[in-house]
Design a protein around this motif. Structure first.
Motif, PDB file in Angstrom:
ATOM      1  N   UNK A  24      -4.534  -0.004   5.042  1.00  0.00           N
ATOM      2  CA  UNK A  24      -4.348  -0.735   3.733  1.00  0.00           C
ATOM      3  C   UNK A  24      -6.024  -0.743   3.057  1.00  0.00           C
ATOM      4  N   UNK A  25      -6.725  -1.252   3.698  1.00  0.00           N
ATOM      5  CA  UNK A  25      -7.952  -1.592   3.213  1.00  0.00           C
ATOM      6  C   UNK A  25      -8.837  -0.296   2.794  1.00  0.00           C
ATOM      7  N   UNK A  26      -8.407   0.787   3.875  1.00  0.00           N
ATOM      8  CA  UNK A  26      -9.294   1.803   3.933  1.00  0.00           C
ATOM      9  C   UNK A  26      -8.874   2.738   2.667  1.00  0.00           C
ATOM     10  N   UNK A  27      -7.224   2.679   2.298  1.00  0.00           N
ATOM     11  CA  UNK A  27      -6.851   3.135   1.103  1.00  0.00           C
ATOM     12  C   UNK A  27      -6.604   2.532  -0.073  1.00  0.00           C
ATOM     13  N   UNK A  28      -6.935   1.198  -0.052  1.00  0.00           N
ATOM     14  CA  UNK A  28      -6.833   0.380  -1.212  1.00  0.00           C
ATOM     15  C   UNK A  28      -5.465   0.471  -1.745  1.00  0.00           C
ATOM     16  N   UNK A  36       2.899  -1.612   1.641  1.00  0.00           N
ATOM     17  CA  UNK A  36       3.002  -0.358   1.362  1.00  0.00           C
ATOM     18  C   UNK A  36       3.005   0.719   2.537  1.00  0.00           C
ATOM     19  N   UNK A  37       2.037   0.213   3.335  1.00  0.00           N
ATOM     20  CA  UNK A  37       1.618   0.937   4.632  1.00  0.00           C
ATOM     21  C   UNK A  37       2.913   0.960   5.596  1.00  0.00           C
ATOM     22  N   UNK A  38       3.598  -0.528   5.779  1.00  0.00           N
ATOM     23  CA  UNK A  38       4.579  -0.860   6.557  1.00  0.00           C
ATOM     24  C   UNK A  38       5.571   0.150   6.173  1.00  0.00           C
ATOM     25  N   UNK A  39       6.027   0.267   4.930  1.00  0.00           N
ATOM     26  CA  UNK A  39       7.194   1.023   4.272  1.00  0.00           C
ATOM     27  C   UNK A  39       7.132   2.561   4.442  1.00  0.00           C
ATOM     28  N   UNK A  40       5.813   3.028   4.426  1.00  0.00           N
ATOM     29  CA  UNK A  40       5.600   4.428   4.673  1.00  0.00           C
ATOM     30  C   UNK A  40       5.745   4.797   6.238  1.00  0.00           C
ATOM     31  N   UNK A  41       5.416   3.785   7.246  1.00  0.00           N
ATOM     32  CA  UNK A  41       5.748   3.737   8.536  1.00  0.00           C
ATOM     33  C   UNK A  41       6.992   3.767   8.972  1.00  0.00           C
ATOM     34  N   UNK A  42       7.938   3.031   7.982  1.00  0.00           N
ATOM     35  CA  UNK A  42       9.478   2.598   8.420  1.00  0.00           C
ATOM     36  C   UNK A  42       9.896   3.891   7.935  1.00  0.00           C
ATOM     37  N   UNK A  43       9.841   4.264   6.895  1.00  0.00           N
ATOM     38  CA  UNK A  43      10.555   5.390   6.120  1.00  0.00           C
ATOM     39  C   UNK A  43      10.353   6.796   6.224  1.00  0.00           C
ATOM     40  N   UNK A  44       9.049   7.161   6.581  1.00  0.00           N
ATOM     41  CA  UNK A  44       8.521   8.549   6.596  1.00  0.00           C
ATOM     42  C   UNK A  44       8.195   9.150   8.156  1.00  0.00           C
ATOM     43  N   UNK A  45       8.449  10.347   8.116  1.00  0.00           N
ATOM     44  CA  UNK A  45       7.910  10.904   9.367  1.00  0.00           C
ATOM     45  C   UNK A  45       7.042  12.101   9.031  1.00  0.00           C
ATOM     46  N   UNK A  46       6.129  12.530  10.021  1.00  0.00           N
ATOM     47  CA  UNK A  46       5.216  13.680   9.659  1.00  0.00           C
ATOM     48  C   UNK A  46       5.678  14.848  10.864  1.00  0.00           C
ATOM     49  N   UNK A  47       5.876  15.777  10.287  1.00  0.00           N
ATOM     50  CA  UNK A  47       6.142  17.120  11.286  1.00  0.00           C
ATOM     51  C   UNK A  47       5.035  17.982  11.074  1.00  0.00           C
ATOM     52  N   UNK A  48       4.357  18.316  12.481  1.00  0.00           N
ATOM     53  CA  UNK A  48       3.562  19.573  12.290  1.00  0.00           C
ATOM     54  C   UNK A  48       4.470  20.806  12.627  1.00  0.00           C
TER      55      UNK A  48
END
Length: 238
Positions: free
Chosen positions: A150-154, A159-171
């Protein structure tokens, strides 16, 4: 120090009170008219009651304005007694402070923006907003905790916890058949909402849009083929 009054507010209230008194006097019954209730020509009291209510409203409004005037007077007194900056030893006057604080790490304030710079920043902002979920997931995969991300992205930790909970990254990697082997056509990554069979839906979409014969998916960073989360191939000859 004597009490400071606003002549304008006093004059306005005096005028209003005078108008109310005049209306009150005009509303009084003539002395020759009988005062017997119900008799013809008996005085009506609704006008008197309306004037009384109006006088009460004016009194309340005056009290409120006096409070606001006192607050403004206190602000003026505080500004008048604020310590003045020390004069510069040189002949030039001290520079005026910026009207808006500069943005950290950019060394630019809103007052200094030009049309071109503002447009560039707005376009960069939209690109950054679109990339935030991926950046959050990548930083978490690298071992950063939510407050540090959160500090790095301002942004806020919530918000960070919500992204980690709701999103997934696929390569992913797209292959085409080349005789009896697979040839890589392209690769990339996508961030999608975490849901049941989200990997399958993404793979089917990639195959349909690219025309490739196979797609490999990894949750997170891409590794070896054997560790792929999903290996989906188009039927041969389809």
């Amino acid at each position: 120090m004597g009490e400071k009054r606003s002549p304008l507010s006093d004059r306005w209230f005096l005028d209003q009170i005078a108008v109310v008194m005049q209306q009150f006097q005009r509303a009084q019954p003539d002395s020759e008219v009988p005062d017997t209730p119900g008799a013809p020509g008996a005085p009506r009291h609704s006008g008197h009651e309306d004037l009384t209510a109006r006088a009460a409203r004016l009194s309340a409004q005056r009290a409120r304005l006096e409070q606001e005037e006192a607050a403004l007077q206190a602000d003026v007194e505080r500004l008048n007694h604020a310590p003045a900056p020390a004069p510069d030893s040189g002949s030039d006057p001290a520079p005026r402070p910026p009207r808006s604080a500069p943005v950290p790490d950019l060394d630019i304030s809103a007052d200094d923006l030009t049309l071109t710079e503002a447009g560039r920043i707005r376009r960069a902002y939209k690109i950054t907003e679109a990339a935030l979920p991926r950046l959050v997931l990548e930083a978490a995969a690298d071992g950063l905790d939510a407050p540090a991300i959160a500090r790095g992205l301002a942004v806020t930790p919530s918000y960070v916890y919500r992204i980690l909970r709701e999103r997934v990254r696929y390569s992913w990697r797209l292959d085409v058949r080349d005789g009896g082997t697979w040839t890589v056509r392209s690769s990339g990554q996508d961030v999608v909402y975490r849901a049941l069979d989200s990997d399958t839906r993404l793979a089917e979409k990639l195959l349909a849009e690219s025309g490739a014969d196979r797609v490999l998916l990894w949750e997170g960073a891409r590794t070896t083929d054997a560790k792929a989360t999903l290996d989906l191939a188009r039927p041969e000859g389809a």
